[in-house]
Design a protein around this motif. Structure first.
Motif, PDB file in Angstrom:
ATOM      1  N   ARG A  69      46.302  47.762  46.115  1.00 58.37           N
ATOM      2  CA  ARG A  69      45.584  47.018  47.001  1.00 58.37           C
ATOM      3  C   ARG A  69      45.863  46.914  48.297  1.00 58.37           C
ATOM      4  NH1 ARG A  69      41.647  47.005  45.542  1.00 58.37           N
ATOM      5  NH2 ARG A  69      40.589  45.168  45.487  1.00 58.37           N
ATOM      6  N   ILE A  70      47.224  46.888  48.749  1.00 62.14           N
ATOM      7  CA  ILE A  70      47.473  46.962  50.090  1.00 62.14           C
ATOM      8  C   ILE A  70      46.914  48.384  50.995  1.00 62.14           C
ATOM      9  CG2 ILE A  70      49.225  47.286  51.920  1.00 62.14           C
ATOM     10  CD1 ILE A  70      50.948  45.486  49.923  1.00 62.14           C
ATOM     11  N   ALA A  71      46.801  49.397  50.043  1.00 58.38           N
ATOM     12  CA  ALA A  71      46.234  50.732  50.877  1.00 58.38           C
ATOM     13  C   ALA A  71      44.800  50.399  50.457  1.00 58.38           C
ATOM     14  CB  ALA A  71      46.725  51.829  49.874  1.00 58.38           C
ATOM     15  N   ASP A 103      46.597  39.442  47.319  1.00 59.26           N
ATOM     16  CA  ASP A 103      45.445  38.921  47.993  1.00 59.26           C
ATOM     17  C   ASP A 103      44.762  39.595  49.055  1.00 59.26           C
ATOM     18  OD1 ASP A 103      43.573  36.782  48.119  1.00 59.26           O
ATOM     19  OD2 ASP A 103      44.920  35.265  48.740  1.00 59.26           O
ATOM     20  N   GLY A 104      44.536  40.772  48.878  1.00 59.02           N
ATOM     21  CA  GLY A 104      43.708  41.633  50.059  1.00 59.02           C
ATOM     22  C   GLY A 104      44.849  42.527  50.661  1.00 59.02           C
ATOM     23  N   GLN A 134      52.542  40.762  48.611  1.00 56.78           N
ATOM     24  CA  GLN A 134      52.909  39.607  48.153  1.00 56.78           C
ATOM     25  C   GLN A 134      53.623  39.374  46.850  1.00 56.78           C
ATOM     26  OE1 GLN A 134      48.581  38.741  48.857  1.00 56.78           O
ATOM     27  NE2 GLN A 134      49.359  36.794  50.004  1.00 56.78           N
ATOM     28  N   ASP A 135      53.401  40.242  46.146  1.00 50.75           N
ATOM     29  CA  ASP A 135      53.972  40.098  44.712  1.00 50.75           C
ATOM     30  C   ASP A 135      53.575  38.933  43.929  1.00 50.75           C
ATOM     31  OD1 ASP A 135      55.119  42.885  44.747  1.00 50.75           O
ATOM     32  OD2 ASP A 135      57.006  41.987  45.723  1.00 50.75           O
ATOM     33  N   LEU A 136      52.429  38.489  43.860  1.00 48.26           N
ATOM     34  CA  LEU A 136      51.727  37.366  43.267  1.00 48.26           C
ATOM     35  C   LEU A 136      51.748  37.398  41.836  1.00 48.26           C
ATOM     36  CD1 LEU A 136      48.897  36.845  45.706  1.00 48.26           C
ATOM     37  CD2 LEU A 136      50.705  35.375  45.662  1.00 48.26           C
ATOM     38  N   PRO A 137      51.672  36.520  41.180  1.00 52.09           N
ATOM     39  CA  PRO A 137      51.504  36.566  39.608  1.00 52.09           C
ATOM     40  C   PRO A 137      50.571  37.334  39.096  1.00 52.09           C
ATOM     41  CG  PRO A 137      51.794  34.386  40.158  1.00 52.09           C
ATOM     42  CD  PRO A 137      51.473  34.818  41.293  1.00 52.09           C
ATOM     43  N   PHE A 138      50.608  38.172  38.162  1.00 47.47           N
ATOM     44  CA  PHE A 138      49.823  39.354  37.409  1.00 47.47           C
ATOM     45  C   PHE A 138      48.669  37.948  36.892  1.00 47.47           C
ATOM     46  CE2 PHE A 138      47.588  40.754  33.502  1.00 47.47           C
ATOM     47  CZ  PHE A 138      47.235  42.022  34.022  1.00 47.47           C
ATOM     48  N   GLY A 139      47.450  38.820  37.178  1.00 50.09           N
ATOM     49  CA  GLY A 139      46.300  37.973  36.852  1.00 50.09           C
ATOM     50  C   GLY A 139      45.598  36.608  37.617  1.00 50.09           C
TER      51      GLY A 139
END
Ligand code: GLT
Ligand code: MN
Length: 345
Positions: free
Chosen positions: A218-220, A246-247, A252-257
């Motif tokens: 997603r970062i790419a 988030d874009g 960020q390594d945010l929670p899956f889902g």
């Protein structure tokens, strides 16, 4: 607690990294929580529902492996993968395998061989290579063609070492990322990693695959599901790191889902349909703002989302998707997925 997936092929259970439960520091400020010793994070992962842990050589060095095994056995958890840290030590500030300095490349190789031994000692079947410092910040700081050849030589050497000593006991999964910490990273995406594998010596090629991570794709600005589909098509999906992003911004390594549940639902449909039998691992970061007592929330939220989305994915009517596809109704496919996700039964 443990997260079990219905009708999952092959390996059951889910995993996460010991680094996921960090003290909350970021480039702009120090830790917000007391650092938990790495071995003590193993039972915390198990308590949060993980059946597998993952670790770097900098977190669980060879000397601590026996202690880690005791802690893991006690917690009823196994090692999913081990990985050499080619990015934390200042000596690797300009990369390990792609450093311009031959003595640093040799040190990187020695660390990788040691990590192979440690992977086997921990009973893991997968060793990951993340491309952390393999890249450049300034053009012409490295010769790109030489760097690529050095990656080929390095991976060939690690593969040969492992093959001679352990046969096919462990496999290597290359984890691509386009940038951060470097401005530009070699092996920036799944396609580059697959190309590199195609250039390896035929005797070791079968040992190498990829470990695509949601946030990195997603970062790419790339679609993660296509990265997964391409890895599967190449028969090279050796490991998986799920999270959210988030874009196109810092990792960020945010929670899956969390950010793209419809896409995550589609991902699980694909994993179910290909009967992917590997361990499903998260690479998520306990946020700086979470209090120490809630440090496991990032894992339990990811695990619950995985289980809920997995169950929803089992409900997706594959024939309906094929029928809509045949009618060229791609928007209707999107609508059908959201109906499965959000619709009231
Ligand atoms: C680092 C990176 C992760 C990798 C880890 C393995 S380290 O935290 O951001 O995506 O999986 O080296
Ligand atoms: Mn990762």
């Amino acid at each position: 607690m443990s997260f079990q997936l219905t009708n999952k092929a092959g390996k059951q259970g889910v995993g996460a990294g010991v680094w996921n439960l960090g003290p909350g520091g970021d480039p702009f400020g120090g830790p917000t929580r007391e650092a938990i010793p790495f071995i003590d994070r193993i039972p915390l992962l198990a308590e949060a529902g993980m059946s597998y842990f993952e670790a770097h050589d900098s977190e669980i060095p060879a000397a601590d492996i026996d202690k880690a095994l005791v802690a893991a056995e006690k917690a009823g958890i196994k090692c999913a993968m081990y990985t050499p840290s080619f990015f934390a030590d200042p000596i690797f500030k300009d990369g390990a395998m792609t450093s311009n300095d031959a003595s640093i490349r040799a040190l990187g190789l020695a660390n990788a061989r040691q990590a192979v031994d440690s992977t086997v000692a921990l009973g893991a079947e997968t060793m990951v290579f993340w491309n952390g410092r393999e890249g450049f910040d300034f053009v012409l700081a490295k010769n790109g063609r030489d760097s690529f050849k050095r990656l080929i030589e390095g991976f060939n050497a690690v593969g040969q070492y492992s093959l001679e000593k352990y046969g096919n006991q462990i496999r290597f999964a290359i984890e691509p990322k386009p940038n951060e910490p470097r401005a530009n990273m070699y092996l920036a995406n799944v396609g580059e990693a697959l190309y590199l594998i195609s250039r390896l010596d035929p005797s070791v090629q079968h040992l190498f695959g990829v470990n695509p991570e949601t946030a990195h794709s997603r970062i790419a600005g790339l679609d993660y599901l296509w990265d997964i589909e391409m890895s599967l098509e190449a028969n090279k999906l050796f490991h998986i790191h799920l999270n959210s992003q988030d874009g196109q911004r810092y990792d960020q390594d945010l929670p899956f889902g969390y950010t793209e549940p419809v896409k995550d639902l589609a991902l699980l449909v694909v994993l179910q349909d290909t009967a992917w039998d590997g361990i499903i691992c998260f690479d998520v970061k306990a946020p700086r703002t979470d209090d120490p007592k809630n440090i496991q929330d990032v894992l339990t939220v990811s695990g619950n989302n995985l289980v809920w989305l997995w169950e929803r994915a089992l409900r997706v009517d594959r024939d309906k998707i094929l029928a809509l596809r045949a009618e060229n109704r791609s928007t209707a496919i999107a609508g059908y997925l959201t109906q499965v996700l959000y619709g009231i039964d």
